[in-house]
Design an enzyme around this catalytic site. Structure first.
Site, PDB file in Angstrom:
ATOM      1  N   TYR A  29       4.075  -9.341  -5.580  1.00 18.46           N
ATOM      2  CA  TYR A  29       4.199  -8.041  -6.238  1.00 18.46           C
ATOM      3  C   TYR A  29       5.568  -7.922  -6.892  1.00 18.46           C
ATOM      4  O   TYR A  29       6.524  -8.606  -6.536  1.00 18.46           O
ATOM      5  CB  TYR A  29       3.977  -6.921  -5.221  1.00 18.46           C
ATOM      6  CG  TYR A  29       3.648  -5.592  -5.854  1.00 18.46           C
ATOM      7  CD1 TYR A  29       2.529  -5.444  -6.669  1.00 18.46           C
ATOM      8  CD2 TYR A  29       4.449  -4.482  -5.646  1.00 18.46           C
ATOM      9  CE1 TYR A  29       2.222  -4.231  -7.248  1.00 18.46           C
ATOM     10  CE2 TYR A  29       4.150  -3.262  -6.220  1.00 18.46           C
ATOM     11  CZ  TYR A  29       3.040  -3.145  -7.026  1.00 18.46           C
ATOM     12  OH  TYR A  29       2.745  -1.942  -7.599  1.00 18.46           O
ATOM     13  N   ASN A  37      -3.889   5.691  -7.340  1.00 21.28           N
ATOM     14  CA  ASN A  37      -4.812   5.340  -8.430  1.00 21.28           C
ATOM     15  C   ASN A  37      -5.053   6.462  -9.442  1.00 21.28           C
ATOM     16  O   ASN A  37      -4.998   6.215 -10.653  1.00 21.28           O
ATOM     17  CB  ASN A  37      -6.144   4.858  -7.845  1.00 21.28           C
ATOM     18  CG  ASN A  37      -6.012   3.507  -7.179  1.00 21.28           C
ATOM     19  OD1 ASN A  37      -5.197   2.683  -7.586  1.00 21.28           O
ATOM     20  ND2 ASN A  37      -6.790   3.265  -6.142  1.00 21.28           N
ATOM     21  N   SER A  79     -13.147  -0.732 -11.154  1.00 26.19           N
ATOM     22  CA  SER A  79     -12.117  -0.573 -10.136  1.00 26.19           C
ATOM     23  C   SER A  79     -11.866   0.906  -9.884  1.00 26.19           C
ATOM     24  O   SER A  79     -12.364   1.778 -10.607  1.00 26.19           O
ATOM     25  CB  SER A  79     -10.820  -1.246 -10.599  1.00 26.19           C
ATOM     26  OG  SER A  79     -10.294  -0.556 -11.726  1.00 26.19           O
TER      27      SER A  79
END
Length: 262
Positions: free
Chosen positions: A52, A123, A150
């Site tokens: 990441y 999200n 997603s």
């Protein structure tokens, strides 16, 4: 009290372990939370593997969001025992209990499903910012995105519908088309080399000024190839394990659409 801990980066199953954590005394202004739900995001797995973009100092506990119940408070009226709250972002939420400053804790709205609430802080804002931050889209305009099934992709479909923006949604499996259209997707297409031509046909040749990529590699390039000259390509993930590939220069101008990384 238990927590997931990792002291090295590598394959997630190989580097995580469950450890016992003794409860530390609360400082004034702190609250202790019992964790009720915390999701596993792709970013969590990439953090464990060391891939990441921002990595924690080790040893660390993974997990960035979730919901919990206040079980103890010291010297604060900001929350009370029994309150349902969102866990602080980046607090290392893969544990049974955590301690946090009481004042910034946000209450979970009444009646909200706790599993859904546990996934609200990353999200949905990601989808909203990508629709708003890079291009000022007008009602009726188009945006194209891959990884449309997603969590971010589904939120983007819903938010675009509220804005009056139309979506071209790129997936890898045709059987997802009806499901996404039922959610509000205008167009669903497979991620193939024919994607740019199919997008032009589906949109009637309309300008597509914003593309959103979560996959990287050739899928990113194909989304970029769908954009009008001067369009903006936003990359926010690399689910293929590859970095974003640049779109091919338009034959007429030989200049690539502008790209923004997110």
């Amino acid at each position: 009290m238990k927590a997931v801990r990792f002291s090295a980066f590598g394959p997630p199953p190989d580097v995580v372990q469950v450890v016992e954590e003794p409860p530390a005394p609360l400082k004034p202004g702190e609250a202790r939370l019992a964790v009720l739900a915390t999701p596993i995001n792709p970013s969590d797995l990439l953090t464990l593997s060391g891939e990441y973009g921002v990595l924690p100092k080790l040893p660390a506990t993974p997990g960035n969001e979730g919901v919990g119940r206040v079980v103890e408070v010291s010297g604060s009226n900001a929350v009370a025992v029994g309150d349902l709250v969102f866990l602080p972002l980046g607090a290392g939420t893969w544990r049974t209990h955590l301690t946090a400053p009481a004042a910034p804790l946000l209450p979970v709205p009444p009646g909200l499903d706790l599993l859904q609430a546990s996934m609200l802080l990353i999200n949905p804002p990601t989808a909203y910012l990508m629709l708003r931050q890079f291009v000022t889209l007008q009602p009726g305009e188009w945006v194209v995105q891959n990884a449309a099934n997603s969590a971010v992709g589904r939120y983007l479909i819903t938010l675009a519908q509220v804005m009056g923006v139309r979506t071209v949604n790129v997936v890898r499996r045709q059987e997802l088309a009806d499901e996404l259209k039922g959610q509000g997707a205008d167009v669903v297409l497979l991620d193939t080399d024919e994607l740019p031509q199919q997008v032009r046909a589906a949109t009637g040749g309309a300008k597509v000024r914003l593309g959103i990529d979560a996959v990287g590699g050739e899928s990113c390039r194909r989304v970029g190839d769908c954009l009008s000259t001067g369009g903006t390509l936003v990359n926010y993930g690399a689910m293929s394990g590859k970095g974003p590939s640049c779109p091919r220069p338009p034959p007429s101008s030989r200049t690539s659409p502008c790209a923004a990384s997110g």
